[in-house]
Design a protein around this motif. Structure first.
Motif, mmCIF file in Angstrom:
data_model
loop_
_atom_site.group_PDB
_atom_site.id
_atom_site.type_symbol
_atom_site.label_atom_id
_atom_site.label_comp_id
_atom_site.label_asym_id
_atom_site.label_seq_id
_atom_site.Cartn_x
_atom_site.Cartn_y
_atom_site.Cartn_z
ATOM 1 N N CYS A 28 -11.871 -32.502 12.592
ATOM 2 C CA CYS A 28 -12.778 -31.416 12.953
ATOM 3 C C CYS A 28 -11.989 -30.186 13.368
ATOM 4 O O CYS A 28 -11.182 -30.242 14.273
ATOM 5 C CB CYS A 28 -13.673 -31.862 14.102
ATOM 6 N N GLY A 29 -12.216 -29.107 12.673
ATOM 7 C CA GLY A 29 -11.533 -27.872 13.006
ATOM 8 C C GLY A 29 -12.300 -27.078 14.040
ATOM 9 O O GLY A 29 -13.452 -27.390 14.365
ATOM 10 N N PRO A 30 -11.674 -26.067 14.575
ATOM 11 C CA PRO A 30 -12.366 -25.208 15.538
ATOM 12 C C PRO A 30 -13.522 -24.462 14.867
ATOM 13 O O PRO A 30 -13.454 -24.122 13.683
ATOM 14 C CB PRO A 30 -11.276 -24.255 16.013
ATOM 15 N N ALA A 31 -14.567 -24.225 15.617
ATOM 16 C CA ALA A 31 -15.729 -23.496 15.084
ATOM 17 C C ALA A 31 -15.369 -22.029 14.888
ATOM 18 O O ALA A 31 -14.797 -21.406 15.781
ATOM 19 C CB ALA A 31 -16.902 -23.618 16.051
ATOM 20 N N PRO A 32 -15.699 -21.475 13.710
ATOM 21 C CA PRO A 32 -15.502 -20.033 13.521
ATOM 22 C C PRO A 32 -16.295 -19.248 14.577
ATOM 23 O O PRO A 32 -17.350 -19.698 15.039
ATOM 24 C CB PRO A 32 -16.055 -19.779 12.122
ATOM 25 N N ASP A 33 -15.791 -18.085 14.969
ATOM 26 C CA ASP A 33 -16.403 -17.309 16.052
ATOM 27 C C ASP A 33 -17.891 -17.044 15.822
ATOM 28 O O ASP A 33 -18.700 -17.225 16.737
ATOM 29 C CB ASP A 33 -15.665 -15.980 16.243
ATOM 30 N N GLN A 34 -18.265 -16.600 14.625
ATOM 31 C CA GLN A 34 -19.672 -16.280 14.367
ATOM 32 C C GLN A 34 -20.546 -17.524 14.454
ATOM 33 O O GLN A 34 -21.639 -17.496 15.004
ATOM 34 C CB GLN A 34 -19.845 -15.606 12.989
ATOM 35 N N PHE A 35 -20.054 -18.657 13.922
ATOM 36 C CA PHE A 35 -20.797 -19.915 14.014
ATOM 37 C C PHE A 35 -20.993 -20.297 15.477
ATOM 38 O O PHE A 35 -22.096 -20.666 15.893
ATOM 39 C CB PHE A 35 -20.069 -21.035 13.265
ATOM 40 N N ALA A 36 -19.914 -20.215 16.271
ATOM 41 C CA ALA A 36 -20.000 -20.582 17.687
ATOM 42 C C ALA A 36 -20.998 -19.700 18.431
ATOM 43 O O ALA A 36 -21.799 -20.179 19.240
ATOM 44 C CB ALA A 36 -18.622 -20.495 18.335
ATOM 45 N N SER A 37 -20.986 -18.407 18.135
ATOM 46 C CA SER A 37 -21.909 -17.471 18.777
ATOM 47 C C SER A 37 -23.352 -17.777 18.384
ATOM 48 O O SER A 37 -24.240 -17.843 19.242
ATOM 49 C CB SER A 37 -21.545 -16.044 18.379
ATOM 50 N N ASP A 38 -23.592 -17.974 17.102
ATOM 51 C CA ASP A 38 -24.944 -18.302 16.620
ATOM 52 C C ASP A 38 -25.414 -19.639 17.188
ATOM 53 O O ASP A 38 -26.581 -19.792 17.572
ATOM 54 C CB ASP A 38 -24.976 -18.349 15.091
ATOM 55 N N TYR A 39 -24.518 -20.601 17.257
ATOM 56 C CA TYR A 39 -24.846 -21.927 17.778
ATOM 57 C C TYR A 39 -25.294 -21.829 19.234
ATOM 58 O O TYR A 39 -26.314 -22.382 19.624
ATOM 59 C CB TYR A 39 -23.625 -22.842 17.643
ATOM 60 N N LYS A 40 -24.507 -21.102 20.036
ATOM 61 C CA LYS A 40 -24.845 -20.931 21.451
ATOM 62 C C LYS A 40 -26.201 -20.261 21.636
ATOM 63 O O LYS A 40 -26.994 -20.663 22.485
ATOM 64 C CB LYS A 40 -23.771 -20.112 22.170
ATOM 65 N N THR A 42 -28.775 -20.314 19.712
ATOM 66 C CA THR A 42 -29.927 -21.127 19.289
ATOM 67 C C THR A 42 -29.975 -22.487 19.977
ATOM 68 O O THR A 42 -30.909 -23.251 19.745
ATOM 69 C CB THR A 42 -29.930 -21.337 17.759
ATOM 70 N N ASN A 43 -28.994 -22.786 20.825
ATOM 71 C CA ASN A 43 -28.944 -24.091 21.486
ATOM 72 C C ASN A 43 -28.758 -23.959 22.992
ATOM 73 O O ASN A 43 -27.927 -24.653 23.594
ATOM 74 C CB ASN A 43 -27.817 -24.946 20.879
ATOM 75 N N ALA A 46 -25.322 -23.962 24.717
ATOM 76 C CA ALA A 46 -24.380 -25.058 24.494
ATOM 77 C C ALA A 46 -23.335 -24.662 23.458
ATOM 78 O O ALA A 46 -23.639 -23.945 22.504
ATOM 79 C CB ALA A 46 -25.119 -26.308 24.022
ATOM 80 N N THR A 47 -22.115 -25.111 23.673
ATOM 81 C CA THR A 47 -21.062 -24.835 22.696
ATOM 82 C C THR A 47 -21.136 -25.865 21.567
ATOM 83 O O THR A 47 -21.646 -26.977 21.763
ATOM 84 C CB THR A 47 -19.662 -24.888 23.341
ATOM 85 N N PRO A 48 -20.631 -25.519 20.386
ATOM 86 C CA PRO A 48 -20.658 -26.480 19.275
ATOM 87 C C PRO A 48 -19.910 -27.763 19.647
ATOM 88 O O PRO A 48 -18.883 -27.724 20.317
ATOM 89 C CB PRO A 48 -19.937 -25.746 18.139
ATOM 90 N N GLY A 49 -20.440 -28.885 19.201
ATOM 91 C CA GLY A 49 -19.810 -30.176 19.451
ATOM 92 C C GLY A 49 -18.654 -30.435 18.494
ATOM 93 O O GLY A 49 -18.345 -29.611 17.620
ATOM 94 N N VAL A 50 -18.052 -31.580 18.629
ATOM 95 C CA VAL A 50 -16.855 -31.943 17.881
ATOM 96 C C VAL A 50 -17.052 -31.798 16.371
ATOM 97 O O VAL A 50 -16.202 -31.257 15.688
ATOM 98 C CB VAL A 50 -16.412 -33.380 18.239
ATOM 99 N N TYR A 51 -18.156 -32.252 15.828
ATOM 100 C CA TYR A 51 -18.378 -32.206 14.384
ATOM 101 C C TYR A 51 -19.512 -31.259 13.990
ATOM 102 O O TYR A 51 -20.090 -31.403 12.919
ATOM 103 C CB TYR A 51 -18.658 -33.613 13.844
ATOM 104 N N SER A 52 -19.828 -30.294 14.825
ATOM 105 C CA SER A 52 -20.935 -29.377 14.527
ATOM 106 C C SER A 52 -20.720 -28.591 13.243
ATOM 107 O O SER A 52 -21.643 -28.449 12.436
ATOM 108 C CB SER A 52 -21.155 -28.407 15.685
ATOM 109 N N VAL A 53 -19.529 -28.063 13.027
ATOM 110 C CA VAL A 53 -19.266 -27.249 11.836
ATOM 111 C C VAL A 53 -19.350 -28.119 10.584
ATOM 112 O O VAL A 53 -19.983 -27.755 9.596
ATOM 113 C CB VAL A 53 -17.901 -26.539 11.930
#
Length: 111
Positions: A28-40, A42-43, A46-53
Motif C-alpha cells: 500500500c502506497g501513500p495516499a495522493p494529496d488530493q485523494f487524502a483531502s477528498d477522503y477526509k 467525505t468521511n 478520517a484519514t485514508p486507511g492502509v488500503y484505501s487507495v
C-alpha cells in the motif's frame, strides 16, 4: 520487520515506544494529496486507511466493467483479468496466474 499490511496507525498506537524503528512493509502506497483531502472531507475527517487507495482503484476497475455493460460475475472476472490501466496507486495489469504483473512494496520506518 513486519508482514505486509502492518503499516497501520493501530500498530504504532498499541506497540507504543516498542515500535520505534520498526520496518513495516506494505503493498500500500501513500495516499495522493488530493485523494487524502477528498477522503477526509467525505468521511468525517478520517484519514485514508492502509488500503484505501488500492480499494478505490479496484472498485473503479469493477465499475468500468459494469459501465461497459457487463452484468455477470464470470464476465467481470474476465474483464479484470484482461484489464490494463493506471490507477491512483499504480499500474494495474494481471499475469496469467492472477498476480499483479508489477507488485510494488513500500517499506516504512516508524520514527
Amino acid at each position: 520487520m513486519s508482514a505486509d499490511g502492518t503499516n497501520d496507525p493501530e500498530f504504532v498506537k498499541q506497540a507504543g515506544s516498542a515500535s520505534k524503528d520498526a520496518l513495516l512493509s506494505c503493498p500500500c502506497g501513500p495516499a495522493p494529496d488530493q485523494f487524502a483531502s477528498d477522503y477526509k472531507s467525505t468521511n468525517a475527517g478520517a484519514t485514508p486507511g492502509v488500503y484505501s487507495v488500492e480499494g478505490y482503484d479496484l472498485t473503479t476497475i469493477m465499475l468500468k466493467g459494469i459501465d461497459s455493460g457487463i452484468t455477470d460475475r464470470a464476465k467481470l472476472v474476465d474483464f479484470v483479468k484482461n484489464y490494463k490501466g493506471d490507477g491512483l496507486a499504480r499500474h494495474y495489469e494481471w499475469s496469467d496466474t492472477g498476480e499483479l504483473s508489477s507488485a510494488l512494496i513500500w517499506i516504512y520506518q516508524v520514527k
